[in-house]
Design a protein around this motif. Sequence first.
Motif, PDB file in Angstrom:
ATOM      1  N   ARG A   5       0.833  -1.238   0.060  1.00 24.48           N
ATOM      2  CA  ARG A   5      -0.180   0.105   0.243  1.00 24.48           C
ATOM      3  C   ARG A   5       0.869   1.338  -0.046  1.00 24.48           C
ATOM      4  NH1 ARG A   5      -4.547  -0.116   4.365  1.00 24.48           N
ATOM      5  NH2 ARG A   5      -5.926  -1.825   3.303  1.00 24.48           N
ATOM      6  N   GLU A   6       0.174   2.142  -0.750  1.00 22.61           N
ATOM      7  CA  GLU A   6       1.001   3.430  -0.539  1.00 22.61           C
ATOM      8  C   GLU A   6       0.785   3.944   0.827  1.00 22.61           C
ATOM      9  OE1 GLU A   6       1.669   6.795  -4.151  1.00 22.61           O
ATOM     10  OE2 GLU A   6      -0.100   5.345  -4.889  1.00 22.61           O
ATOM     11  N   TYR A  37      -4.982   2.824   2.028  1.00 20.56           N
ATOM     12  CA  TYR A  37      -3.706   3.309   2.134  1.00 20.56           C
ATOM     13  C   TYR A  37      -3.186   2.961   3.620  1.00 20.56           C
ATOM     14  CZ  TYR A  37      -4.743   5.866  -2.248  1.00 20.56           C
ATOM     15  OH  TYR A  37      -4.845   6.262  -3.376  1.00 20.56           O
TER      16      TYR A  37
END
Length: 335
Positions: A5-6, A37
Motif C-alpha cells: 500500500r502507498e 492506504y
Amino acid sequence: MEKKREIVMSGIRPTGFLHLGNYFGAVRNYVRMQDSYTCYFMVADLHALTTLSETRDLKGHVRRVMAENIACGLDPDKVAFYCQSHVPETAELYLFFNMLAYVGELEKTPTFKDKVRLHPQNVNAGLLTYPVLQAADILLHRATLVPVGKDQEQHLEIARNYANRFNHRYGGEVFPEAYAFNFGEALAKVPSLDGTGKMSKSENQMATIYLSDSDEMIVKKIKGAKTDSGAAEPGAAMSEAVAGLFQLLRLVASEDVVSKFEADYQAGTIRYGDMKKELAAGMVQFIAPIREKAEAIRNDDVYLRRIMEQGAAKARASAAVTIQLAKEAIGLKYY
Ligand code: TYM
C-alpha cells in the motif's frame, strides 16, 4: 502477493477550532483514504509552538482537534493517529534535514513571509525552519501522498527538495518524493464568507464556519456573508464573494439546487436570501452531528489517552525504521 500500500501522511496544527477549510481540504480525504492506504495523521503541536507565545490553551486545542477528526469519521484503529510531540524521532529527522536546508530559500517561503507580517515581534528560528519540520513529519514515514489544501503546496515542494538532496548527498534511495493529494482534483481552497481569502483557524472568525459552531451561529454567519447585486448582464463574471458562496453551496447541496441558483445568477434574477437559506440548512445538517459527536469524545479522558498512546506506538514503529536507514546513509554508524 498483495501490492504494497502507498503511504499517506498529513497533519493539522492545534492553533484553534477546526473549520470547513480543514474539513474539505484535509479531514474529508483522511477519511476517504483510511481504508485503502497505510495512513499516518497527526496533530502538529510542535508546529503550533512556532507562533504560540503561551501554551495555556494547547491541551484543550489538541484534544479538540483529535476529537473533531474522529467525529468526522477518522478511525484510530485503521490509521496511526498521533500527536507530533509523542514521536521524538520527528525532531531527530528535523535536525538531519536542517543540514540540507538553505536559509536563503527558507526566507523566501511565502508562509514564512506571511507569518513575519502577522507576528513581527516573534520571528524565531522555528518559524523559519517550519517547512523543515513539516518535511520531517512526512518523510519520517517515507510517505508519498499528502492530503492537504492548496495553501500547503509550497511546503510539499520543499519536502521533495530535501528528499532528493538527502538521497543525492548521502547516497541511496532513502526518501521518496511526496505529493499533495486530492483524488486527482485541484487542491481545495475553501473561501471565507467575506470574499477576502480563505477560511482560517485564527483570523476573520465571523467569516469562517467552525465544526463547533451552533446551528444559530452557522445561520448568522451565512446571513451576514458578503454578496453583490447579482449579474449585471448575462454572463458577467461573479464577484469573489459570490463565487465563494457558490463554492460552499456545492459542498453541501445537490447538483440540481446549485444549477438552479447558477441559472438564476446568469439570468440576473438570483435572490441571495434564498440561496443563503439553502446554504445554511445544508451546513447545519452537515455540522450538527459532527459537533455533537466531537463534544462527547473531547470529554472522554480514558478514550483520548488510549488513542493517543496507540497512535504514538504505531508512528514510532514506522519512524524507528526510517531513522535507522537515514543514519546508515549519513554514516552515523560507528560499530
Ligand atoms: P493547518 O493546520 O493550517 O491546516 C490543516 C489542513 O487544512 C487545510 N486548510 C484548508 N484547505 C482548504 N481551504 C482552506 N480554507 C483551508 N485552511 C486550511 C490545510 O491545507 C491543511 O491540509 N503546515 C500544516 C500542518 C502540517 C502538515 C504536516 C501538513 C504539519 N506537518 C505534514 C501535512 C503534512 C498546517 O499548518 O496546516
